[in-house]
Design a protein around this motif. Structure first.
Motif, PDB file in Angstrom:
ATOM      1  N   CYS A  49      15.125  87.417 -11.034  1.00 51.97           N
ATOM      2  CA  CYS A  49      16.201  86.466 -11.316  1.00 51.97           C
ATOM      3  C   CYS A  49      17.438  87.130 -11.895  1.00 51.97           C
ATOM      4  O   CYS A  49      18.480  86.511 -12.005  1.00 51.97           O
ATOM      5  CB  CYS A  49      15.690  85.397 -12.291  1.00 51.97           C
ATOM      6  SG  CYS A  49      14.341  84.406 -11.609  1.00 51.97           S
ATOM      7  N   ARG A  50      17.326  88.390 -12.298  1.00 49.88           N
ATOM      8  CA  ARG A  50      18.484  89.054 -12.895  1.00 49.88           C
ATOM      9  C   ARG A  50      19.468  89.467 -11.805  1.00 49.88           C
ATOM     10  O   ARG A  50      19.080  89.884 -10.725  1.00 49.88           O
ATOM     11  CB  ARG A  50      18.042  90.296 -13.670  1.00 49.88           C
ATOM     12  CG  ARG A  50      16.971  90.014 -14.709  1.00 49.88           C
ATOM     13  CD  ARG A  50      16.612  91.296 -15.428  1.00 49.88           C
ATOM     14  NE  ARG A  50      15.541  91.082 -16.387  1.00 49.88           N
ATOM     15  CZ  ARG A  50      14.262  91.216 -16.116  1.00 49.88           C
ATOM     16  NH1 ARG A  50      13.898  91.546 -14.906  1.00 49.88           N
ATOM     17  NH2 ARG A  50      13.349  91.030 -17.037  1.00 49.88           N
ATOM     18  N   PRO A  87      26.552  88.961 -15.494  1.00 53.68           N
ATOM     19  CA  PRO A  87      25.777  88.433 -14.371  1.00 53.68           C
ATOM     20  C   PRO A  87      26.644  88.106 -13.161  1.00 53.68           C
ATOM     21  O   PRO A  87      27.853  87.931 -13.264  1.00 53.68           O
ATOM     22  CB  PRO A  87      25.151  87.168 -14.952  1.00 53.68           C
ATOM     23  CG  PRO A  87      26.118  86.730 -16.006  1.00 53.68           C
ATOM     24  CD  PRO A  87      26.666  87.995 -16.600  1.00 53.68           C
ATOM     25  N   SER A  88      25.996  88.054 -11.996  1.00 53.79           N
ATOM     26  CA  SER A  88      26.668  87.630 -10.767  1.00 53.79           C
ATOM     27  C   SER A  88      25.667  86.866  -9.926  1.00 53.79           C
ATOM     28  O   SER A  88      24.521  86.670 -10.323  1.00 53.79           O
ATOM     29  CB  SER A  88      27.200  88.840  -9.992  1.00 53.79           C
ATOM     30  OG  SER A  88      26.168  89.456  -9.254  1.00 53.79           O
ATOM     31  N   CYS A  89      26.083  86.427  -8.743  1.00 55.38           N
ATOM     32  CA  CYS A  89      25.192  85.664  -7.872  1.00 55.38           C
ATOM     33  C   CYS A  89      24.373  86.566  -6.958  1.00 55.38           C
ATOM     34  O   CYS A  89      23.616  86.086  -6.119  1.00 55.38           O
ATOM     35  CB  CYS A  89      26.005  84.678  -7.032  1.00 55.38           C
ATOM     36  SG  CYS A  89      27.246  85.476  -5.989  1.00 55.38           S
ATOM     37  N   THR A  90      24.528  87.876  -7.083  1.00 58.45           N
ATOM     38  CA  THR A  90      23.781  88.808  -6.229  1.00 58.45           C
ATOM     39  C   THR A  90      22.312  88.833  -6.638  1.00 58.45           C
ATOM     40  O   THR A  90      21.993  89.037  -7.803  1.00 58.45           O
ATOM     41  CB  THR A  90      24.361  90.229  -6.337  1.00 58.45           C
ATOM     42  OG1 THR A  90      25.735  90.193  -5.994  1.00 58.45           O
ATOM     43  CG2 THR A  90      23.625  91.181  -5.411  1.00 58.45           C
ATOM     44  N   ARG A 148      23.056  96.325  -7.367  1.00 57.53           N
ATOM     45  CA  ARG A 148      24.116  95.767  -6.521  1.00 57.53           C
ATOM     46  C   ARG A 148      23.545  95.012  -5.330  1.00 57.53           C
ATOM     47  O   ARG A 148      24.258  94.688  -4.387  1.00 57.53           O
ATOM     48  CB  ARG A 148      25.051  96.881  -6.055  1.00 57.53           C
ATOM     49  CG  ARG A 148      25.952  97.423  -7.176  1.00 57.53           C
ATOM     50  CD  ARG A 148      26.692  98.660  -6.722  1.00 57.53           C
ATOM     51  NE  ARG A 148      27.728  99.061  -7.657  1.00 57.53           N
ATOM     52  CZ  ARG A 148      27.526  99.822  -8.723  1.00 57.53           C
ATOM     53  NH1 ARG A 148      26.297 100.257  -8.993  1.00 57.53           N
ATOM     54  NH2 ARG A 148      28.521 100.160  -9.514  1.00 57.53           N
ATOM     55  N   GLY A 149      22.259  94.735  -5.370  1.00 61.83           N
ATOM     56  CA  GLY A 149      21.650  93.901  -4.353  1.00 61.83           C
ATOM     57  C   GLY A 149      21.040  94.625  -3.179  1.00 61.83           C
ATOM     58  O   GLY A 149      20.589  93.985  -2.221  1.00 61.83           O
ATOM     59  N   HIS A 150      20.994  95.944  -3.202  1.00 62.44           N
ATOM     60  CA  HIS A 150      20.365  96.701  -2.120  1.00 62.44           C
ATOM     61  C   HIS A 150      18.862  96.823  -2.384  1.00 62.44           C
ATOM     62  O   HIS A 150      18.405  96.773  -3.526  1.00 62.44           O
ATOM     63  CB  HIS A 150      20.995  98.087  -1.993  1.00 62.44           C
ATOM     64  CG  HIS A 150      22.464  98.047  -1.718  1.00 62.44           C
ATOM     65  ND1 HIS A 150      22.987  97.827  -0.468  1.00 62.44           N
ATOM     66  CD2 HIS A 150      23.534  98.175  -2.560  1.00 62.44           C
ATOM     67  CE1 HIS A 150      24.309  97.835  -0.529  1.00 62.44           C
ATOM     68  NE2 HIS A 150      24.664  98.039  -1.789  1.00 62.44           N
TER      69      HIS A 150
END
Length: 478
Positions: free
Chosen positions: A26-27, A154-157, A93-95
């Motif tokens: 969730c982070r 935080p971000s939505c990634t 970064r979402g990778h």
């Protein structure tokens, strides 16, 4: 793992049976700098293939990135921090990230960076190391995520957990004919001979064995397998891995371009990024303390010794290490270094580095324990010592001696000093007392007949017996 006719399962089947990328943590975080820009500014990149295209692919969609981990030891050490942190920058970064443990290749040995052949490791040793490394890698990423959550907005990634793999899964059942058709057909011996690691060994007196010569093909096959099973597009590795990484990229593209391939594509696939082989400003290999590797595993290196390793960083190295081993923004690092340059004797930069990296690896509780141990051992401040905190802080440190009361209470201090190796013998301990060089709880021992009593115990359990300014024994009742 069952292999299909071409030696590889499809992306769909592997993703659904081995790993679920939608099981996400969730982070999530928002970072100002671009990924490659940030990695370069932190000194985490030595070289990369097709930089412009790599940047474009990273901007276009999430990538899958892998780094290999050699299972010749059971624990990660501080030398692993560079590639693992590079991988972590991709993850936050979402990778998708894949730490790949070489359960199969570890049985052979990588010739890169070595002047002599590695002795073959026992299969049981490698298998045990793989189990420990898998736990260590997962623990590192869990701790790194907690560390990042306190420092990044935080971000939505969405962030996927690391997908730890073992190349034994696909290499153990691969037969020779299949390997030659899948890998050997697309590999050129003259190219293999031109690799720097091979050339260096060919020029040595020992030469290179066929086993080590073919290592680059196995690593290339790993990249191809991860590319087809998990859509992996980027391989990370140390600078000495450049040739092996290129071999993997070439294999992916030649195999994909082969007539009749079910993965046939015309555009070039695969990228490589190398991290620097880190040395200190004095030229020594980073990560060694008194000749021993500094481990991320507390069973091998105590939290106190880990903290002290970074606290001892030289003025010439500390700024570089703050960039590489922390998530602190450049502005914060610049500010700390400016303060440090004005008063280097205060070692403000080293203290910050030690705190940050210790929290990254051992958490906030580890920092507190290391700082308490430092306070006790170097500042000799025992006024507020709590028995539980001291025992926890010194866990794994050889100066801590857990004993039953019957073993120490009522014993002469000179005898205890000899028993705990503060003095070579009882006679040497008596000489220390005569010279006012033996201390109990920072008070000089005045009488050679003085014994340890319950009244001497701090918090009812602790006694600090010291010889001179360097040798210390912390006695704690169990």
């Amino acid at each position: 793992m069952r292999l299909s006719r071409n030696g590889l399962r499809s992306v769909t089947s592997a993703a659904t049976t081995d790993w679920h990328p939608l099981r996400r943590q969730c982070r999530s975080f928002k970072l100002q700098a671009g990924l490659l820009e940030d990695l370069k500014s932190r000194g985490l990149i030595a070289d990369m293939t097709r930089p412009t295209q790599l940047e474009a692919e990273i901007q276009k969609q999430p990538q899958t990135v892998y780094v290999g981990v050699d299972p010749t030891a059971r624990s990660l050490h501080v030398g692993h921090l560079v590639p693992l942190l590079c991988l972590f920058h991709f993850q936050i970064r979402g990778h998708r990230v894949i730490p790949l443990i070489g359960g199969a290749t570890g049985l052979i040995g990588d010739p890169s960076g070595r002047s002599t052949e590695r002795p073959l490791s026992a299969r049981e040793t490698i298998e045990s190391n793989v189990v420990h490394l898998t736990a260590g890698i997962n623990q590192f990423f869990e701790g790194a995520m907690k560390y990042a959550s306190k420092r990044l907005p935080p971000s939505c990634t969405s962030i996927a957990p690391p997908n730890v793999q073992n190349n034994l899964n696909w290499l153990k059942d691969l037969n020779l004919l299949e390997f030659l058709r899948t890998v050997g057909f697309h590999s050129r011996v003259n190219t293999m001979l031109s690799r720097e690691s091979v050339q260096a060994r060919l020029a040595s007196q020992q030469g290179i064995s066929f086993t080590e010569f073919t290592y680059q093909l196995l690593q290339a096959y790993d990249f191809l397998t991860l590319h087809r099973q998990f859509g992996c597009t980027i391989q990370l590795g140390g600078s000495d891995q450049w040739g092996n990484i290129i071999a993997g990229i070439e294999l992916i593209n030649r195999a994909n371009a082969a007539p009749g391939s079910q993965h046939e594509v015309t555009t070039e696939k695969g990228f490589g990024i190398t991290t620097p082989l880190l040395t200190t400003a004095s030229g020594q290999k980073f990560g060694k303390s008194a000749g021993n590797a500094v481990s991320l595993n507390e069973e091998d290196t105590s939290v106190f010794d880990f903290y002290q390793f970074f606290l001892r960083s030289s003025d010439a190295d500390v700024g570089r290490y703050l960039k590489m081993f922390t998530l602190l923004p450049q502005e914060k690092i610049d500010s700390v270094m400016e303060t440090h340059d004005q008063s280097p004797e205060a070692r403000a930069a080293q203290r910050l580095l030690a705190e940050e990296v210790t929290e990254l690896v051992h958490g906030e509780e580890g920092v507190a324990r290391a700082q308490l141990a430092t306070k006790l051992l170097y500042e000799r401040d025992i006024s507020t010592a709590s028995a539980g905190d001291v025992v926890a802080a010194l866990r794994g440190n050889p100066i801590l001696h857990l004993r039953n009361a019957s073993e120490v209470v009522g014993q002469p201090l000179v005898k205890l000093a000899a028993a705990f190796r503060l003095a070579a013998s009882n006679g040497a301990a008596r000489q220390l007392v005569s010279a006012k060089g033996l201390y109990l709880n920072n008070v000089p021992v005045a009488d050679v007949k003085q014994q340890l009593t319950t009244a001497d115990l701090i918090d009812g359990r602790l006694a600090f017996l010291r010889a001179g300014s360097q040798k210390l024994a912390v006695i704690a009742l169990q």
